[in-house]
Design an enzyme around this catalytic site. Structure first.
Site, short mmCIF file in Angstrom:
data_model
loop_
_atom_site.label_atom_id
_atom_site.label_comp_id
_atom_site.label_asym_id
_atom_site.label_seq_id
_atom_site.Cartn_x
_atom_site.Cartn_y
_atom_site.Cartn_z
N GLY A 57 0.85 -1.20 0.00
CA GLY A 57 0.00 0.00 0.00
C GLY A 57 0.87 1.24 0.00
O GLY A 57 1.94 1.25 0.60
N ILE A 75 0.93 3.49 6.45
CA ILE A 75 0.26 4.50 7.28
C ILE A 75 -0.22 3.93 8.60
O ILE A 75 -0.50 4.67 9.53
CB ILE A 75 -0.93 5.16 6.54
CG1 ILE A 75 -2.02 4.13 6.23
CG2 ILE A 75 -0.48 5.87 5.28
CD1 ILE A 75 -3.33 4.75 5.79
N ASP A 76 -0.31 2.59 8.70
CA ASP A 76 -0.86 1.98 9.92
C ASP A 76 0.08 2.01 11.12
O ASP A 76 -0.35 1.77 12.24
CB ASP A 76 -1.18 0.49 9.68
CG ASP A 76 -2.35 0.34 8.73
OD1 ASP A 76 -3.07 1.32 8.53
OD2 ASP A 76 -2.53 -0.77 8.18
N HIS A 115 -9.75 6.13 1.81
CA HIS A 115 -8.45 6.41 1.19
C HIS A 115 -7.96 7.85 1.32
O HIS A 115 -6.84 8.15 0.92
CB HIS A 115 -8.45 5.94 -0.26
CG HIS A 115 -8.31 4.45 -0.35
ND1 HIS A 115 -9.36 3.60 -0.07
CD2 HIS A 115 -7.24 3.66 -0.58
CE1 HIS A 115 -8.94 2.35 -0.18
NE2 HIS A 115 -7.66 2.35 -0.48
N GLN A 156 -7.05 8.98 3.91
CA GLN A 156 -5.93 8.89 4.85
C GLN A 156 -4.61 8.59 4.16
O GLN A 156 -3.55 8.86 4.70
CB GLN A 156 -6.20 7.79 5.87
CG GLN A 156 -7.39 8.11 6.74
CD GLN A 156 -7.94 6.87 7.44
OE1 GLN A 156 -7.45 6.48 8.48
NE2 GLN A 156 -8.95 6.26 6.86
N GLN A 203 3.79 31.48 11.91
CA GLN A 203 4.48 30.30 12.42
C GLN A 203 4.08 29.97 13.86
O GLN A 203 4.32 28.87 14.34
CB GLN A 203 6.00 30.50 12.37
CG GLN A 203 6.52 30.61 10.95
CD GLN A 203 7.92 31.18 10.90
OE1 GLN A 203 8.90 30.48 10.99
NE2 GLN A 203 8.03 32.49 10.76
#
Length: 787
Positions: free
Chosen positions: A29, A169-170, A302, A304, A668
């Site tokens: 993925g 991403i997990d 998706h 994410q 900032q």
């Protein structure tokens, strides 16, 4: 266990890649930041004189060969740093799972002389790579028997080296604190939750959010922590029997406390204690049936995986990419395939198969219902997150809370920093759970002197995690001129401990208060400081709350500016960042935005350097990359101002490029806190409050608290891999008080990285890298600063 030889520093200039060929592929993925890793591998490879090849479409491209395996140049990876996903593609590949497929892949690699592979992907991809490496010599022999390659090639290419980087991403890979893409996925989730909160607020709704994570609850857990969700469902920690009742009671209690919305986060792989799935629809139906609340489900899906990588992921991936090439250059036939990863903020190498086995252990523990074991195997960062979430989300009934009769005051000092409010919320809630009364001081030490102090309760800090700036109000004023008045207020309100959340002024303030202990007994109480400043210039801590958010603001702005520059062609931008004398934001911003140079106070520069930079940019304009980006810290040099550098570049670049300048200023300091700052702020502050409780018990004698030793005034900071309490008195020797920065700063070691990736010749000390560590099951006490 290093030999005497190893004590000399090791410089990467002495490592050569000449005659080596490196193939880089992304598999499994996709994840944001993979491109930054690809870019770093390509540039570092070319830098050390190796040949670098793209392998398109993951293992499928390796099997198909042909124009799927292409040698690349420096410019091939220009402008991909800010792009999500992977530009070289990733595909699920059935044929690589067969020996025939791997035979074909080996043939394609040998034809190009590639015996070094850098694989960026999840555990499946890395396991595949390891099998390939084990079979390699057998595959070559078979190719020789079939007459496809000659005996010479079998000898010449006898070994395959593999280095992995985890892109997922997990964050489901054991042995690494953060995988590439996790932080960016959290950014996407938090953006959605923040947006949903406003609409839920309007309609008094309950939202059930489903986030990714088939086998790992990291994203669900950390986003629940970062947005103060009412309930979270994760695969590693299923709810107890009868959770339906418990949850509904909790939701209705929250409504009764005037909370207008409920957020419930569900990981897609969530299960109950009988291993039956808990779906977002099921949760919604339950809330509607039992409570009749207006409930909606949002499945993030998706989203994410998409979007631009966060500053954290770009820096992480760039560091990993460079480290991966170093690991390949140093690999021998005897070193096992390794994974480069981060522990705390240190790059480490770990044996690939140890990590994979441990990752599979977690799954096994979950399948067999050993959930506590699963949480432990996930590592201490995961366990910390879970414990902190449990501590902060559920208010125990007053009758169940201990009563200590201690009063603790919390205040913000210095300039506002995103994440301060998350820290205050955690302090208030943990303090109440420990049985103390918590008092909030408005407007720093100045407000304290004026008596702007009030008791604050559990509900008062609801929804604070996502708020930027400082809700309590903050001032730069130091306490020295108000000592008498502050002592009065502490006596009047019977304050037994102080928690100060702030920047360099907070540190100076604590030094002043502890110096005043001789004169005022009121200051003889435990005091702790939690560093919060965008500048990240507080001694005793590698990170401070707010710096990550500021870094993301700088990176986003630089992305936009780069886009405008590449539109007009041949344009160089000079961007001024904040930070006082501390070059952290300029240096790390330059690394994350792919800048050509960063001028900082810590590394003196002169007119020759400026000239070299102009010449470097002139050369760059002859290539296909016709834009330049230069960052300058606001105080890096009093004479070479932003205007001066702009005018110098404009003059010297006449006819070659034109110049623009941009001062980023106070944007900032603002904005909603990033997931990192929310989480870091929450965890570090909870830990600080627990320290206060411990110190109060230790120093309570004969009916009063009396603490006058150095170790009762501490700063809690993150150092390499651990959160540590350090007496402020001991930090004095580490501080440059004139320029308000620590004398030694860890991130200066990353300075050469930026130069290498921008094609400057430089020296780079790599003594730290190179030892293969092992995946340890860590003892309970140890706590990383991993977020």
């Amino acid at each position: 266990s290093r030999s005497a030889m190893d004590h000399q520093p090791k410089f990467f200039e002495n490592l050569s890649g000449a005659g080596k060929a490196i193939g880089v592929l992304t598999s499994g993925g996709d994840a944001q930041g993979m491109n930054a890793a690809v870019r770093a591998v390509v540039r570092m490879g070319i830098y050390v004189n190796a040949k670098v090849y793209f392998i398109y479409e993951g293992y499928q491209g390796m099997v198909d060969g042909g124009d799927n395996i292409v040698e690349v140049s420096w410019e091939s990876v220009s402008s991909i740093l800010q792009v999500g996903g992977t530009v070289i593609g990733s595909a699920r590949c059935k044929s690589f799972r067969t020996r025939e497929g791997r035979l074909q892949a080996a043939f394609n690699l040998v034809q190009r002389g590639i015996t070094n592979l850098c694989v960026i992907g999840g555990d499946g991809s890395l396991t595949g790579a390891n099998l390939f490496r084990e079979e390699w010599s057998g595959l070559l022999e078979e190719l020789a028997q079939k007459g496809k390659i000659d005996a010479e090639a079998v000898k010449k290419y006898a070994y395959l080296n593999i280095v992995g980087m985890v892109g997922s991403i997990d964050n489901d890979f054991c042995g690494t604190d953060m995988t590439i893409g996790t932080d960016s996925a959290l950014h996407r989730i938090i953006e959605v939750v923040d947006a949903i909160m406003t609409t839920a607020q309007s309609h008094q709704r309950t939202f059930v959010l489903e986030v990714m994570g088939r086998h790992c609850g990291y994203l669900a857990l950390v986003s629940a922590l970062a947005c103060g969700a009412d309930w979270v469902f994760i695969p590693e920690y299923p709810p107890e029997e009868g959770w339906e009742d418990t949850m509904c009671v909790k939701l209705s209690e929250n409504r009764a406390r005037k909370k207008r919305l409920n957020i419930i986060i569900v990981a897609e792989g969530a299960i109950d204690c009988h291993n039956k799935p808990i779906t977002s629809e099921k949760v919604k139906d339950l809330v509607v049936q039992r409570l009749g609340f207006d409930t909606r489900v949002t499945i993030l899906g998706h989203v994410q995986r998409g979007g631009t990588p966060s500053a954290f992921d770009r820096i992480l991936a760039s560091r990993m990419g460079v480290e991966a090439v170093l690991a390949l250059l140093e690999a021998t036939p005897d070193t096992p395939a390794c994974v480069v990863s981060l522990s705390g903020n240190q790059a480490v190498r770990l044996p690939l198969m140890e990590c994979v086995q441990m990752t599979q252990e977690v799954q096994k523990a979950m399948d067999e219902g050993r959930f506590l074991e699963a949480v432990r195997l996930r590592g201490r960062s995961f366990e910390n997150n879970l414990n902190t979430y449990k501590l902060l989300s559920h208010k125990r009934p007053d009758a169940e809370l201990p009563k200590t009769n201690f009063n603790v005051a919390v205040l913000n000092v210095g300039a506002p920093a995103a994440g301060m409010n998350a820290a205050v919320r955690a302090a208030v809630r943990v303090g109440m759970t420990e049985g103390h009364k918590i008092f909030a001081v408005i407007d720093g030490f100045e407000g304290f002197a004026r008596g702007k102090i009030k008791e604050i309760s559990w509900g008062d800090v609801g929804g604070w995690t996502g708020q930027g700036g400082s809700i309590l109000g903050t001032k730069r004023t130091l306490p020295a001129k108000y000592l008498e008045k502050i002592a009065d207020q502490m006596r009047t309100n019977n304050i037994n401990a102080l928690m100060v959340i702030g920047g360099f002024e907070a540190y100076l303030g604590l030094l002043e208060l502890s110096a005043a202990r001789e004169k005022y007994d009121e200051f003889c109480v435990p005091m702790v400081m939690v560093p919060a400043t965008v500048s990240n210039n507080v001694p005793g801590s590698d990170f401070s709350i707010g710096a990550d958010t500021a870094l993301n603001t700088i990176t986003d702005t630089c992305d936009r500016i780069k886009q405008s520059a590449s539109g007009t062609k041949r344009r160089v931008f000079i961007i001024e960042t904040m930070g006082g004398y501390c070059g952290y934001l300029a240096n790390m911003g330059a690394l994350a935005a792919g800048a050509d140079a960063a001028y900082i106070f810590e590394e003196q520069f002169d007119i020759r350097e400026l000239q070299a930079n102009v010449e470097h940019l002139t050369e760059k304009m002859k290539t296909s990359i016709q834009r330049g980006l230069v960052l300058r810290n606001e105080n890096c040099n009093e004479n070479y101002t932003t205007d001066f550098i702009y005018q110098l570049y404009s003059e010297e670049g006449k006819g070659v490029f034109d110049c623009r300048k941009n001062v980023l200023g106070h944007m900032q300091q603002g904005g909603a806190p990033s997931p990192f700052d929310r989480n870091f702020g929450t965890k570090i502050s909870a830990k600080a409050m627990q320290w206060i409780s411990k110190k109060l018990k230790e120093t309570y004698r004969k009916g009063k608290v009396f603490a006058n030793t150095d170790d009762s005034v501490c700063l809690l900071g993150m150092r390499r891999r651990n959160l540590v309490f350090q007496p402020v008195a001991e930090l004095k020797s580490e501080t440059d008080f004139v320029h308000r920065i620590p004398k030694e700063q860890w991130w200066l070691k990353l300075r050469p990285l930026m130069k290498i990736l921008a094609k400057y010749k430089t020296s780079y000390d790599v003594s730290d890298s190179g030892q293969l560590e092992h995946v340890a099951m860590l003892p309970k006490e140890a706590e990383t600063g991993a977020i």
